[in-house]
Design a protein around this motif. Sequence first.
Motif, short mmCIF file in Angstrom:
data_model
loop_
_atom_site.label_atom_id
_atom_site.label_comp_id
_atom_site.label_asym_id
_atom_site.label_seq_id
_atom_site.Cartn_x
_atom_site.Cartn_y
_atom_site.Cartn_z
N ARG A 106 13.60 -9.75 -9.65
CA ARG A 106 14.69 -9.79 -8.68
C ARG A 106 14.98 -8.36 -8.24
N ALA A 107 15.44 -8.19 -7.01
CA ALA A 107 15.74 -6.86 -6.49
C ALA A 107 16.76 -6.14 -7.38
N GLY A 108 17.72 -6.87 -7.92
CA GLY A 108 18.75 -6.27 -8.77
C GLY A 108 18.21 -5.68 -10.05
N ALA A 109 17.02 -6.06 -10.45
CA ALA A 109 16.42 -5.54 -11.68
C ALA A 109 15.58 -4.29 -11.43
N LEU A 110 15.45 -3.88 -10.17
CA LEU A 110 14.65 -2.71 -9.84
C LEU A 110 15.47 -1.44 -10.05
N SER A 111 14.77 -0.33 -10.25
CA SER A 111 15.44 0.97 -10.37
C SER A 111 15.95 1.38 -8.98
N GLY A 112 16.76 2.44 -8.94
CA GLY A 112 17.28 2.92 -7.66
C GLY A 112 16.18 3.29 -6.68
N ILE A 141 19.93 9.83 -2.39
CA ILE A 141 21.10 9.76 -3.26
C ILE A 141 20.78 9.06 -4.59
N GLY A 142 21.07 9.74 -5.66
CA GLY A 142 20.91 9.18 -7.00
C GLY A 142 19.48 9.10 -7.49
N LEU A 143 18.55 9.73 -6.80
CA LEU A 143 17.15 9.64 -7.21
C LEU A 143 16.68 10.92 -7.89
N GLU A 146 13.08 2.22 -6.70
CA GLU A 146 12.35 1.00 -6.32
C GLU A 146 13.14 0.19 -5.30
N ARG A 147 14.46 0.20 -5.43
CA ARG A 147 15.29 -0.49 -4.43
C ARG A 147 15.18 0.18 -3.08
N GLN A 148 15.13 1.51 -3.07
CA GLN A 148 14.95 2.23 -1.80
C GLN A 148 13.60 1.84 -1.19
N MET A 149 12.57 1.79 -1.99
CA MET A 149 11.25 1.41 -1.50
C MET A 149 11.28 0.01 -0.91
N LEU A 150 11.92 -0.91 -1.61
CA LEU A 150 12.02 -2.28 -1.14
C LEU A 150 12.77 -2.35 0.19
N ALA A 151 13.86 -1.61 0.30
CA ALA A 151 14.63 -1.60 1.55
C ALA A 151 13.79 -1.06 2.70
N GLU A 198 0.84 -1.20 0.00
CA GLU A 198 0.00 0.00 0.00
C GLU A 198 0.88 1.25 0.00
N ASP A 199 1.96 1.22 0.79
CA ASP A 199 2.90 2.35 0.82
C ASP A 199 3.65 2.48 -0.50
N PHE A 200 3.97 1.35 -1.12
CA PHE A 200 4.77 1.32 -2.35
C PHE A 200 4.06 0.48 -3.41
N PRO A 201 2.99 0.99 -4.02
CA PRO A 201 2.22 0.19 -4.98
C PRO A 201 3.03 -0.30 -6.17
N VAL A 202 4.08 0.42 -6.54
CA VAL A 202 4.89 -0.02 -7.68
C VAL A 202 5.55 -1.37 -7.39
N LEU A 203 5.81 -1.67 -6.11
CA LEU A 203 6.43 -2.95 -5.78
C LEU A 203 5.49 -4.13 -6.06
N ALA A 204 4.20 -3.91 -5.99
CA ALA A 204 3.25 -4.98 -6.29
C ALA A 204 3.40 -5.42 -7.74
N SER A 205 3.59 -4.45 -8.63
CA SER A 205 3.74 -4.81 -10.05
C SER A 205 5.12 -5.38 -10.35
#
Length: 132
Positions: free
Chosen positions: A29-35, A61-63, A37-42, A17-24
Amino acid sequence: FTLAPDVLRSRRAEVLEDFPVLASRAKQRAGALSGGERQMLAFGMAMMLRPRLLLIDEPSIGLAPLMVAQIFDTIRGIRDRVGSSVLIVEQQARQALQIADAVFVIRAGRLIGQGEAAKFRDPDVLRQVYLS
């Protein structure tokens, strides 16, 4: 540390709910996510455990600017909803000041300023601390 299956499902739903893009992106794999999206996952992974203190180092940083605003909005929402204390190390002071209660300005390992965040939201005070 393990969570009961129903708690795990509930917290996973909150993260999505906080990060709807992660549902899609759930099958990626985490390595295939954008910077961003990786922050959201973390953040989501950390919040699954409901920490009393969340330490965040340079979340912007880097966003892209739009992603930075979204990350800080999410940090604020998580802090308010879960009740975790959040310690952020961040060079983009204006962004961090929007969600901060207290500020500690450190330069070269030395504390050069501290106080309530409201005081540092004044551009003159912030400029004085950074340029002193």
